[in-house]
Design an enzyme around this catalytic site. Structure first.
Site, PDB file in Angstrom:
ATOM      1  CE1 TYR A 164      14.984   4.670   8.116  1.00 19.83           C
ATOM      2  CE2 TYR A 164      16.686   3.615   9.439  1.00 19.83           C
ATOM      3  CZ  TYR A 164      15.373   3.701   9.020  1.00 19.83           C
ATOM      4  OH  TYR A 164      14.446   2.816   9.509  1.00 19.83           O
ATOM      5  CE  LYS A 168      12.125   5.469   9.824  1.00 17.39           C
ATOM      6  NZ  LYS A 168      10.728   5.333   9.408  1.00 17.39           N
TER       7      LYS A 168
HETATM    8  N1  NAP Z   1      12.972  -3.690   8.310  1.00 12.02           N
HETATM    9  C1  NAP Z   1      13.505  -3.227   9.424  1.00 12.02           C
HETATM   10  O1  NAP Z   1      14.378  -3.865  10.002  1.00 12.02           O
HETATM   11  C2  NAP Z   1      13.019  -1.920   9.995  1.00 12.02           C
HETATM   12  C3  NAP Z   1      13.509  -1.523  11.253  1.00 12.02           C
HETATM   13  C4  NAP Z   1      13.084  -0.333  11.808  1.00 12.02           C
HETATM   14  C5  NAP Z   1      12.161   0.441  11.129  1.00 12.02           C
HETATM   15  N2  NAP Z   1      11.683   0.058   9.911  1.00 12.02           N
HETATM   16  C6  NAP Z   1      10.717   0.933   9.237  1.00 12.02           C
HETATM   17  O2  NAP Z   1       9.618   0.189   8.794  1.00 12.02           O
HETATM   18  C7  NAP Z   1       9.066   0.795   7.622  1.00 12.02           C
HETATM   19  C8  NAP Z   1       8.937  -0.247   6.503  1.00 12.02           C
HETATM   20  O3  NAP Z   1      10.187  -0.808   6.238  1.00 12.02           O
HETATM   21  P1  NAP Z   1      10.395  -2.161   5.384  1.00 12.02           P
HETATM   22  O4  NAP Z   1      11.531  -2.881   5.998  1.00 12.02           O
HETATM   23  O5  NAP Z   1       9.093  -2.838   5.201  1.00 12.02           O
HETATM   24  O6  NAP Z   1      10.975  -1.560   4.021  1.00 12.02           O
HETATM   25  P2  NAP Z   1      10.365  -1.416   2.531  1.00 12.02           P
HETATM   26  O7  NAP Z   1       9.792  -2.714   2.108  1.00 12.02           O
HETATM   27  O8  NAP Z   1      11.458  -0.801   1.725  1.00 12.02           O
HETATM   28  O9  NAP Z   1       9.184  -0.384   2.728  1.00 12.02           O
HETATM   29  C9  NAP Z   1       9.235   0.942   2.351  1.00 12.02           C
HETATM   30  C10 NAP Z   1       7.867   1.349   1.846  1.00 12.02           C
HETATM   31  O10 NAP Z   1       7.877   2.763   1.610  1.00 12.02           O
HETATM   32  C11 NAP Z   1       7.161   3.004   0.425  1.00 12.02           C
HETATM   33  N3  NAP Z   1       7.645   4.252  -0.203  1.00 12.02           N
HETATM   34  C12 NAP Z   1       8.932   4.618  -0.438  1.00 12.02           C
HETATM   35  N4  NAP Z   1       8.946   5.819  -1.081  1.00 12.02           N
HETATM   36  C13 NAP Z   1       7.644   6.205  -1.243  1.00 12.02           C
HETATM   37  C14 NAP Z   1       7.013   7.331  -1.821  1.00 12.02           C
HETATM   38  N5  NAP Z   1       7.711   8.339  -2.398  1.00 12.02           N
HETATM   39  N6  NAP Z   1       5.654   7.386  -1.807  1.00 12.02           N
HETATM   40  C15 NAP Z   1       4.929   6.391  -1.235  1.00 12.02           C
HETATM   41  N7  NAP Z   1       5.468   5.284  -0.688  1.00 12.02           N
HETATM   42  C16 NAP Z   1       6.816   5.206  -0.683  1.00 12.02           C
HETATM   43  C17 NAP Z   1       7.372   1.817  -0.473  1.00 12.02           C
HETATM   44  O11 NAP Z   1       6.251   1.708  -1.340  1.00 12.02           O
HETATM   45  P3  NAP Z   1       6.330   1.078  -2.845  1.00 12.02           P
HETATM   46  O12 NAP Z   1       7.185  -0.155  -2.745  1.00 12.02           O
HETATM   47  O13 NAP Z   1       4.892   0.793  -3.168  1.00 12.02           O
HETATM   48  O14 NAP Z   1       6.905   2.132  -3.743  1.00 12.02           O
HETATM   49  C18 NAP Z   1       7.492   0.670   0.532  1.00 12.02           C
HETATM   50  O15 NAP Z   1       6.252  -0.002   0.700  1.00 12.02           O
HETATM   51  C19 NAP Z   1       9.986   1.963   7.283  1.00 12.02           C
HETATM   52  O16 NAP Z   1       9.437   3.179   7.813  1.00 12.02           O
HETATM   53  C20 NAP Z   1      11.274   1.613   8.005  1.00 12.02           C
HETATM   54  O17 NAP Z   1      12.034   2.760   8.319  1.00 12.02           O
HETATM   55  C21 NAP Z   1      12.093  -1.104   9.315  1.00 12.02           C
END
Ligand code: NAP
Length: 261
Positions: A164, A168
């Site tokens: 991961y 990034k």
């Molecule tokens: N939460 C945190 O603390 C945090 C911190 C730093 C960075 N981030 C970043 O923020 C972003 C969103 O994270 P989140 O926490 O909201 O997690 P999440 O709910 O797991 O979001 C991941 C998203 O990626 C999509 N996805 C995964 N594989 C895919 C594919 N093959 N094709 C198209 N879409 C795909 C999913 O879509 P579907 O569900 O529709 O399949 C989902 O909406 C990520 O880039 C993550 O690295 C999060």
């Protein structure tokens, strides 16, 4: 945050947010609509979530367009770009929020070939191809903005999931390369949030096992925010106030990763 003021920074603009059926993407999409944008709500598997995001947008009088694509497939990305540009008659802003965080993995020792391939396919190849296909069309149109969603793992790495962190860090190279390639017409930046309480984070078993308290204690601002708290910060990169920023990354982590000068 109750008294937060929201300004119409995206009035008349079109914004596509990927992964907007869940977590952070849903909040960025909703915030863009609150700020006046017509919003493309992309999902892969979370159709119900995407419909919910679109319903929230329509409830406040906004316009939402729901679109499905698997971002690990180049053909699917080309189709997403064609559909989006046709729907809006162009595109002002793309937010590449999709990212596979390998949430099921709690230690580097649990690495599997399957997870390594999936994270690299989605986060690195997928984001690169999204920049490539959407950016090409934006350059032809003479304007556009791309915001890639990174993470503070680019500061410290990840002992939990090195793949991961690798992905990034890869995003920074993608951001800089396309920022150089697409200048001056199109800007490309990375937004790097610290931990947020999205569904994905809350479901993690380490989150329930004391990690939240440790992180809170090490965060000067003293909170792990809900994603809506930082959604407007991510979108800042696509506003005119950021017009001299490209190839950059912006951290928003409550001071967690402060380092000495
Ligand atoms: N939460 C945190 O603390 C945090 C911190 C730093 C960075 N981030 C970043 O923020 C972003 C969103 O994270 P989140 O926490 O909201 O997690 P999440 O709910 O797991 O979001 C991941 C998203 O990626 C999509 N996805 C995964 N594989 C895919 C594919 N093959 N094709 C198209 N879409 C795909 C999913 O879509 P579907 O569900 O529709 O399949 C989902 O909406 C990520 O880039 C993550 O690295 C999060």
């Amino acid at each position: 945050m109750g008294s937060q003021q929201i300004f119409p920074r995206f009035s008349g603009k079109s914004v596509l947010v990927t992964g907007a059926g869940t977590g952070f993407g849903a909040e960025i999409a909703f915030r863009a609509a609150q700020e006046g944008a017509r919003v493309g709500v992309h999902y892969n598997r979370s159709k119900d979530g995407a419909e919910q995001t679109a319903a929230r947008i329509r409830e406040i009088g906004g316009a939402a367009f729901v679109v499905q694509a698997d971002i690990s497939s180049w053909d699917s990305i080309r189709q997403l770009a064609d559909e989006t540009f046709a729907h809006f008659g162009g595109l002002d802003v793309l937010v590449n929020n999709v990212g596979d965080v390998a949430t099921e993995q709690m230690s580097w020792q649990e690495l599997t070939r399957e997870s390594l391939d999936r994270v690299i396919d989605v986060d690195v190849k997928g984001t690169l191809l999204m920049c490539h296909e959407f950016g090409r069309r934006m350059v032809e149109a003479g304007h556009g903005n791309i915001v890639n969603i990174g993470s503070t793992v680019v500061v410290r790495g990840s002992a939990r999931a090195p793949q991961y962190a690798a992905a990034k860090y890869g995003l920074l190279g993608i951001t800089k390369s396309y920022a150089a390639a697409f200048a001056p017409a199109v800007r490309v930046n990375t937004f790097a949030p610290g931990f947020m309480e999205t569904g994905a984070t809350l479901e993690r078993s380490d989150w329930q096992g004391g990690r939240r308290e440790k992180l809170l204690a090490a965060t000067p601002l003293g909170r792990i925010p809900a994603p809506e708290v930082v959604a407007g910060t991510a979108l800042f990169l696509a506003t005119d106030d950021a017009s001299h920023m490209t190839g950059a990354y912006l951290l928003a982590d409550g001071g967690f990763n402060m380092v000495g000068a």
